[in-house]
Every structure is written in C-alpha cells, then in structure tokens.
Design a protein around this motif. Sequence first.
Motif, PDB file in Angstrom:
ATOM      1  N   ALA A   1      -7.859   3.039 -10.204  1.00  0.00           N
ATOM      2  CA  ALA A   1      -8.030   1.587 -10.263  1.00  0.00           C
ATOM      3  C   ALA A   1      -6.825   0.850  -9.674  1.00  0.00           C
ATOM      4  O   ALA A   1      -6.952  -0.274  -9.202  1.00  0.00           O
ATOM      5  N   LYS A   2      -5.670   1.503  -9.691  1.00  0.00           N
ATOM      6  CA  LYS A   2      -4.460   0.866  -9.185  1.00  0.00           C
ATOM      7  C   LYS A   2      -4.129   1.248  -7.744  1.00  0.00           C
ATOM      8  O   LYS A   2      -3.384   0.531  -7.079  1.00  0.00           O
ATOM      9  N   VAL A   3      -4.656   2.371  -7.250  1.00  0.00           N
ATOM     10  CA  VAL A   3      -4.258   2.832  -5.914  1.00  0.00           C
ATOM     11  C   VAL A   3      -5.387   2.869  -4.894  1.00  0.00           C
ATOM     12  O   VAL A   3      -5.117   2.984  -3.697  1.00  0.00           O
ATOM     13  N   LEU A   4      -6.618   2.777  -5.314  1.00  0.00           N
ATOM     14  CA  LEU A   4      -7.755   2.903  -4.400  1.00  0.00           C
ATOM     15  C   LEU A   4      -7.633   1.939  -3.220  1.00  0.00           C
ATOM     16  O   LEU A   4      -7.525   0.728  -3.394  1.00  0.00           O
ATOM     17  N   GLY A   5      -7.594   2.501  -2.016  1.00  0.00           N
ATOM     18  CA  GLY A   5      -7.542   1.712  -0.799  1.00  0.00           C
ATOM     19  C   GLY A   5      -6.193   1.072  -0.510  1.00  0.00           C
ATOM     20  O   GLY A   5      -6.063   0.314   0.449  1.00  0.00           O
ATOM     21  N   ARG A   6      -5.187   1.372  -1.301  1.00  0.00           N
ATOM     22  CA  ARG A   6      -3.882   0.749  -1.134  1.00  0.00           C
ATOM     23  C   ARG A   6      -2.874   1.731  -0.542  1.00  0.00           C
ATOM     24  O   ARG A   6      -3.080   2.928  -0.531  1.00  0.00           O
ATOM     25  N   ARG A   7      -1.761   1.186  -0.087  1.00  0.00           N
ATOM     26  CA  ARG A   7      -0.634   1.996   0.362  1.00  0.00           C
ATOM     27  C   ARG A   7       0.302   2.189  -0.817  1.00  0.00           C
ATOM     28  O   ARG A   7       0.560   1.247  -1.560  1.00  0.00           O
ATOM     29  N   ALA A   8       0.819   3.397  -0.979  1.00  0.00           N
ATOM     30  CA  ALA A   8       1.706   3.700  -2.108  1.00  0.00           C
ATOM     31  C   ALA A   8       3.049   4.198  -1.587  1.00  0.00           C
ATOM     32  O   ALA A   8       3.128   4.827  -0.533  1.00  0.00           O
ATOM     33  N   LEU A   9       4.084   3.923  -2.363  1.00  0.00           N
ATOM     34  CA  LEU A   9       5.424   4.395  -2.047  1.00  0.00           C
ATOM     35  C   LEU A   9       5.969   5.142  -3.253  1.00  0.00           C
ATOM     36  O   LEU A   9       6.011   4.609  -4.359  1.00  0.00           O
ATOM     37  N   VAL A  10       6.374   6.391  -3.032  1.00  0.00           N
ATOM     38  CA  VAL A  10       6.984   7.207  -4.089  1.00  0.00           C
ATOM     39  C   VAL A  10       8.487   7.215  -3.815  1.00  0.00           C
ATOM     40  O   VAL A  10       8.921   7.562  -2.723  1.00  0.00           O
ATOM     41  N   VAL A  11       9.274   6.828  -4.820  1.00  0.00           N
ATOM     42  CA  VAL A  11      10.725   6.774  -4.683  1.00  0.00           C
ATOM     43  C   VAL A  11      11.328   7.853  -5.574  1.00  0.00           C
ATOM     44  O   VAL A  11      10.975   7.966  -6.750  1.00  0.00           O
ATOM     45  N   ASP A  12      12.239   8.641  -5.003  1.00  0.00           N
ATOM     46  CA  ASP A  12      12.902   9.706  -5.753  1.00  0.00           C
ATOM     47  C   ASP A  12      14.393   9.639  -5.461  1.00  0.00           C
ATOM     48  O   ASP A  12      14.796   9.286  -4.350  1.00  0.00           O
ATOM     49  N   ASP A  13      15.206   9.972  -6.448  1.00  0.00           N
ATOM     50  CA  ASP A  13      16.651   9.921  -6.236  1.00  0.00           C
ATOM     51  C   ASP A  13      17.126  11.086  -5.367  1.00  0.00           C
ATOM     52  O   ASP A  13      17.893  10.894  -4.437  1.00  0.00           O
TER      53      ASP A  13
END
Length: 76
Positions: A33-45
């Motif tokens: 519901a939060k990511v469908l069809g969207r661009r996502a960014l994963v941030v890691d240290d």
Amino acid sequence: AALRRVRSTTPQAGLVREERLVNLRGAFAADAAKVLGRRALVVDDVATTGATLTECVAALLDAGAREASVLVLARA
C-alpha cells in the motif's frame, strides 16, 4: 514504515557473502500500500557484502515498487 524485518536472523558478522544472502532471505517485507508504483530509496550506513541491501530491494520490488535505489554512506 514501508519496509520492515519480518524474520529474525543470526548476526551477519563472520559470514561470507553467500551465507549472508541465505541468512537474510525472506527477512524483509514491504507494505504494498505504501510502495506500489512508487520509487523507493533504501539508505544504509555501511555496506559490507550488499546482502541486506539486496534483500531490501527485492522486498520492495516484490511489493510493487516501480524502482528501488540504494544510498550507502560507507563501504567496508
């Protein structure tokens, strides 16, 4: 959160890349519901082998994210 850990895993320290990938397989899930069809960014240290990032990106894409990118502050 759009991405969450759904399974406990053993510590990654001391594992080689292949063991890390197996250890984390299925450990994360994304909320469609939060990511469908969207661009996502994963941030890691810190990225060591990339196993965590690989699994996070896979979970986001499986949930229908259009694109998933990563940003890492340091590489070990």
